[in-house]
Design a protein around this motif. Structure first.
Motif, short mmCIF file in Angstrom:
data_model
loop_
_atom_site.label_atom_id
_atom_site.label_comp_id
_atom_site.label_asym_id
_atom_site.label_seq_id
_atom_site.Cartn_x
_atom_site.Cartn_y
_atom_site.Cartn_z
N MET A 1 -63.18 12.49 14.47
CA MET A 1 -61.91 11.90 14.04
C MET A 1 -61.50 12.44 12.68
O MET A 1 -60.34 12.80 12.46
N ARG A 2 -62.46 12.49 11.77
CA ARG A 2 -62.17 12.96 10.41
C ARG A 2 -61.67 14.40 10.42
O ARG A 2 -60.77 14.77 9.67
N GLU A 3 -62.26 15.22 11.29
CA GLU A 3 -61.88 16.63 11.37
C GLU A 3 -60.71 16.86 12.32
O GLU A 3 -60.38 17.99 12.65
N ASP A 4 -60.11 15.78 12.78
CA ASP A 4 -58.95 15.85 13.69
C ASP A 4 -59.29 16.58 14.99
O ASP A 4 -58.50 17.36 15.51
N GLU A 5 -60.49 16.31 15.52
CA GLU A 5 -60.93 16.94 16.76
C GLU A 5 -60.93 15.96 17.94
O GLU A 5 -61.45 16.28 19.01
N ALA A 6 -60.37 14.77 17.73
CA ALA A 6 -60.44 13.75 18.80
C ALA A 6 -59.37 13.94 19.87
O ALA A 6 -59.44 13.33 20.94
N GLY A 7 -58.36 14.76 19.57
CA GLY A 7 -57.41 15.17 20.61
C GLY A 7 -56.55 14.07 21.21
O GLY A 7 -56.33 14.05 22.42
N GLY A 8 -56.06 13.15 20.37
CA GLY A 8 -55.10 12.16 20.86
C GLY A 8 -55.68 11.12 21.81
O GLY A 8 -54.94 10.48 22.54
N VAL A 9 -57.02 10.97 21.82
CA VAL A 9 -57.62 9.91 22.63
C VAL A 9 -58.44 9.00 21.73
O VAL A 9 -58.87 9.39 20.65
N SER B 1 -50.44 8.45 18.21
CA SER B 1 -51.61 7.77 17.65
C SER B 1 -51.77 6.43 18.36
O SER B 1 -50.85 5.94 19.01
N SER B 2 -52.95 5.84 18.24
CA SER B 2 -53.18 4.55 18.88
C SER B 2 -52.15 3.52 18.40
O SER B 2 -51.50 2.84 19.20
#
Length: 343
Positions: free
Chosen positions: A326-334, A168-169
């Motif tokens: 982001m909410r749906e966890d689709e941002a893929g670690g970026v 995570s960031s």
């Protein structure tokens, strides 16, 4: 009066809409910054979805600012018009980042070194401040000695630290600060695909987060014979807090980014503290001023490296879709970055 575009959250748990508002004027100690890049953070979608943290609407969100100084307020030194800067915003209409121009507090603004782009710089402020407060604040963190103060660098040599949510960031910045503080081993829990990157930041061990609870605990304790006295949970789900808390040594401290669900009276003198990364919070002012005082130099020398990012299309209009991802966890670690100047 000059007008600009801004992304407003119209009401509590309401919809986002882009409309115009006046460009603010900097007061004493402030800078007016033309925002070229702003990063999205989980707190932004949580404010919309859960109706937390903000109670005055319509509201402008966004904390991560990278842009160009347009005007300098009274009493500000060290900054000039045309300078590239990054800053940690504040969730008020005049100081949030989801708009084309915003005001920044000069003490929480730093020059962007020539080796970084606006996009890279925008990924730094909230993630780094949250990592730093969690590790070094005596009120909202573990109370360690900061590495930017005398005797702080390398002080915790030979001591292990656990970082849950290493990719995570916030987790990435915790790993880097832990490295500067001398911690070893630095044990990160993350997906295997991030192992090489996290080791490049300073992690000595990367444990696959997709394991069973008992297997995870066994893998963590198997990395070191020394007691683990510090754990930073950048995920802070109930199950991650439980694992991190259970592997802590007596009198150890667990730092969480969400409200704690573990009970301190589960024994052995272990403590849990929920951190809060805003430098504008009175408890964080002095600590974060120290960090921001060295930030340009640390970014220039690569002591702290920004994380991977992806630029969203459509400027301010693209932010709501980014928050959904982001909410749906689709941002893929970026880190997702938006360009407010893009129409």
């Amino acid at each position: 009066m000059q007008q600009q575009n801004a992304l407003f959250l119209e009401s509590k748990q309401g919809q986002f809409v882009v409309r115009q508002r006046p460009v603010p004027t900097p007061g004493p100690g402030q800078l007016l910054v033309k925002v070229y890049a702003t990063a999205l953070n989980p707190v932004d979608w949580k404010i919309q979805e859960l109706g937390i943290f903000v109670d005055k609407f319509p509201a402008i969100l966004g904390s991560d600012i990278a842009g160009e100084v347009v005007d300098v307020g009274q009493g500000v030194t060290g900054f000039t018009k045309g300078q590239r800067v990054l800053a940690h915003g504040y969730l008020t209409e005049d100081q949030a980042s989801f708009q084309q121009y915003t005001l920044t507090t000069s003490t929480f603004t730093a020059a962007i070194p020539p080796n970084l782009t606006y996009n890279q710089a925008a990924t730094v402020p909230l993630g780094l401040d949250t990592a730093a407060v969690g590790l070094y604040s005596e009120v909202l963190g573990a109370g360690l000695t900061p590495p930017w103060t005398e005797g702080g660098q390398g002080k915790y040599s030979g001591k292990p630290i656990l970082v849950y949510g290493g990719s995570s960031s916030v987790g990435c910045y915790v790993i880097q600060l832990a490295r500067v503080s001398g911690f070893s081993p630095i044990i990160a829990i993350a997906s295997r695909i991030h192992e090489e990157y996290l080791k490049s930041l300073g992690a000595t061990h990367v444990i696959n987060r997709h394991g069973e609870r008992d297997d995870l605990k066994k893998a963590i304790t198997g990395t070191t014979t020394a007691p683990i006295e510090i754990a930073y949970d950048a995920v802070s789900f109930p199950e991650t807090q439980q694992v991190a808390f259970e592997i802590l040594a007596p009198n150890g401290i667990l730092v969480t980014t969400l409200q704690p669900v573990v009970e301190e009276d589960q024994g052995k003198g272990r403590k849990v503290v929920a951190t809060y990364g805003s430098p504008h919070h009175s408890a964080n002012n002095a600590l974060c001023q120290g960090l921001w005082g060295v930030l340009e130099d640390w970014l220039h020398r690569g002591v702290i490296k920004p994380g991977p990012f992806e630029v969203l299309p459509d400027g301010l209009h693209g932010i709501p879709e980014g928050l959904r991802k982001m909410r749906e966890d689709e941002a893929g670690g970026v880190k997702l970055v938006a360009h407010p100047q893009q129409e």
